[in-house]
Design a protein around this motif. Structure first.
Motif, mmCIF file in Angstrom:
data_model
loop_
_atom_site.group_PDB
_atom_site.id
_atom_site.type_symbol
_atom_site.label_atom_id
_atom_site.label_comp_id
_atom_site.label_asym_id
_atom_site.label_seq_id
_atom_site.Cartn_x
_atom_site.Cartn_y
_atom_site.Cartn_z
ATOM 1 N N THR A 136 -26.417 28.977 23.275
ATOM 2 C CA THR A 136 -24.975 29.103 23.093
ATOM 3 C C THR A 136 -24.634 30.560 23.315
ATOM 4 O OG1 THR A 136 -24.953 27.319 21.462
ATOM 5 C CG2 THR A 136 -23.025 28.755 21.544
ATOM 6 N N THR A 137 -23.871 30.837 24.361
ATOM 7 C CA THR A 137 -23.520 32.227 24.668
ATOM 8 C C THR A 137 -22.290 32.631 23.877
ATOM 9 O OG1 THR A 137 -22.214 31.491 26.559
ATOM 10 C CG2 THR A 137 -24.477 32.125 26.991
ATOM 11 N N GLY A 138 -22.411 33.747 23.159
ATOM 12 C CA GLY A 138 -21.273 34.303 22.443
ATOM 13 C C GLY A 138 -20.555 33.287 21.588
ATOM 14 N N PRO A 172 -18.060 27.091 22.661
ATOM 15 C CA PRO A 172 -18.098 25.908 21.789
ATOM 16 C C PRO A 172 -19.329 25.044 22.026
ATOM 17 C CG PRO A 172 -16.523 25.587 23.568
ATOM 18 C CD PRO A 172 -16.985 27.015 23.656
ATOM 19 N N PHE A 173 -19.945 25.156 23.218
ATOM 20 C CA PHE A 173 -21.077 24.310 23.567
ATOM 21 C C PHE A 173 -22.259 25.150 24.047
ATOM 22 C CE2 PHE A 173 -17.336 21.682 25.117
ATOM 23 C CZ PHE A 173 -17.256 20.919 23.958
ATOM 24 N N ALA A 174 -23.455 24.622 23.827
ATOM 25 C CA ALA A 174 -24.641 25.218 24.418
ATOM 26 C C ALA A 174 -24.620 24.965 25.924
ATOM 27 C CB ALA A 174 -25.903 24.621 23.801
ATOM 28 N N SER A 175 -25.240 25.847 26.678
ATOM 29 C CA SER A 175 -25.278 25.708 28.134
ATOM 30 C C SER A 175 -26.693 25.926 28.636
ATOM 31 C CB SER A 175 -24.320 26.701 28.802
ATOM 32 O OG SER A 175 -24.650 28.031 28.445
ATOM 33 N N GLU A 176 -26.951 25.426 29.840
ATOM 34 C CA GLU A 176 -28.259 25.612 30.471
ATOM 35 C C GLU A 176 -28.075 26.322 31.801
ATOM 36 O OE1 GLU A 176 -32.345 23.234 31.783
ATOM 37 O OE2 GLU A 176 -30.714 22.147 30.775
ATOM 38 N N PHE A 177 -28.914 27.325 32.038
ATOM 39 C CA PHE A 177 -28.862 28.067 33.289
ATOM 40 C C PHE A 177 -30.237 28.652 33.566
ATOM 41 C CE2 PHE A 177 -27.299 30.553 29.743
ATOM 42 C CZ PHE A 177 -28.031 31.727 29.791
ATOM 43 N N ARG A 208 -24.628 15.962 25.141
ATOM 44 C CA ARG A 208 -23.185 15.989 25.405
ATOM 45 C C ARG A 208 -22.690 17.423 25.612
ATOM 46 N NH1 ARG A 208 -23.742 11.790 21.730
ATOM 47 N NH2 ARG A 208 -22.905 9.779 22.436
ATOM 48 N N GLU A 209 -23.187 18.338 24.796
ATOM 49 C CA GLU A 209 -22.790 19.744 24.946
ATOM 50 C C GLU A 209 -23.162 20.277 26.320
ATOM 51 O OE1 GLU A 209 -23.667 22.604 21.974
ATOM 52 O OE2 GLU A 209 -23.478 21.184 20.310
ATOM 53 N N LEU A 210 -24.383 20.000 26.751
ATOM 54 C CA LEU A 210 -24.853 20.516 28.028
ATOM 55 C C LEU A 210 -24.072 19.918 29.192
ATOM 56 C CD1 LEU A 210 -28.719 20.554 27.396
ATOM 57 C CD2 LEU A 210 -27.129 22.481 27.325
ATOM 58 N N SER A 211 -23.708 18.657 29.074
ATOM 59 C CA SER A 211 -22.913 18.017 30.117
ATOM 60 C C SER A 211 -21.539 18.662 30.249
ATOM 61 C CB SER A 211 -22.765 16.518 29.818
ATOM 62 O OG SER A 211 -21.935 15.894 30.773
#
Length: 240
Positions: free
Chosen positions: A144-146, A149-154, A68-71
């Motif tokens: 999770t950058t800085g 609120p959510f983790a991200s993928e890149f 859910r966070e990644l979405s």
């Protein structure tokens, strides 16, 4: 013996202990998220427990846990990048390392990336979930950058510096530079880390470029993320 490392964040010198205190706070948050009981553990034990949990989950388990966070983060990142129109903000800090070689550290980092050596990449910061090198040589990152609120993928492409806006420092001959994109190719910034020898040690000028619409709090918090991960990587490299 690990080198003395001082961080300079927003123009103020920060001792290693202050950076580790930030790291401890983030470790507690991530341990709750990954259902790891860190009570009565030392800092080293918590790092080991977190790393073991991430490796046990594997990439598929991590992605399912953070689904859910990644979405949500992907949607927000696309919107933020679009609204920013290519303009960027920098999240930056310096590290002053008392002993060691800038060139040798950069080569250590590049070699870990080339080999896809994930454990030391993950162990450097609690907010690292996946840092792996794909068959195309690009680095897949889930973190999770800085203060996000959510983790991200890149994906970071260290062979591509197009669009990087950080000014290059001619006194820093050693650099780790690359563009960051979402899986669908949308540009979300990049990294421009620059290094030079200073006396018996070296200085690391660390910089991450974010879309200009990213909240100031996230920019400020990511300075601590940079200080934590690179301090730990430098300590690990010095011991290898």
């Amino acid at each position: 013996m690990v080198p003395k490392i001082d961080a300079i964040i927003a123009g103020k010198s920060r001792a290693r202990q202050e950076v580790q205190t930030w790291e401890d706070r983030r470790a507690s948050a991530v341990m709750r998220k990954l259902s790891v009981d860190g009570s009565n553990m030392s800092r080293l034990e918590r790092r080991c427990a977190l790393l073991a949990r991430k490796l046990a989950l594997g990439h598929s388990g991590i992605r399912e846990t953070l689904r859910r966070e990644l979405s949500w983060s992907a949607r927000i990142a696309r919107l933020t990048a679009t609204l920013s129109g290519g303009r960027r903000k920098l999240s930056a800090c310096d590290l002053v390392v008392g002993r060691g070689s800038a060139d040798a550290f950069c080569e250590w980092f590049r070699e870990r990336t080339r080999q896809g050596d994930e454990p030391p990449m993950l162990d450097a910061c609690p907010d690292h979930y996946i840092i792996a090198t794909g068959s195309d040589g690009k680095q897949v990152v889930v973190e999770t950058t800085g203060g996000a609120p959510f983790a991200s993928e890149f994906v970071i492409d260290y062979s591509d510096s197009r669009g990087i806006q950080t000014a290059l420092d001619p006194t820093c001959p050693f650099r780790i530079v690359g563009t960051a994109r979402l899986k669908d190719g949308v540009s979300v910034g990049g990294v421009c880390h620059q290094f030079r020898q200073e006396g018996e040690g070296f200085r690391a000028k660390l910089s991450v470029e974010f879309p200009v619409m990213v909240l100031p709090y996230m920019i400020a918090e990511h300075r601590w993320h940079l200080a934590a991960e690179f301090s730990n990587w430098i300590e690990t490299a010095s011991a290898s």
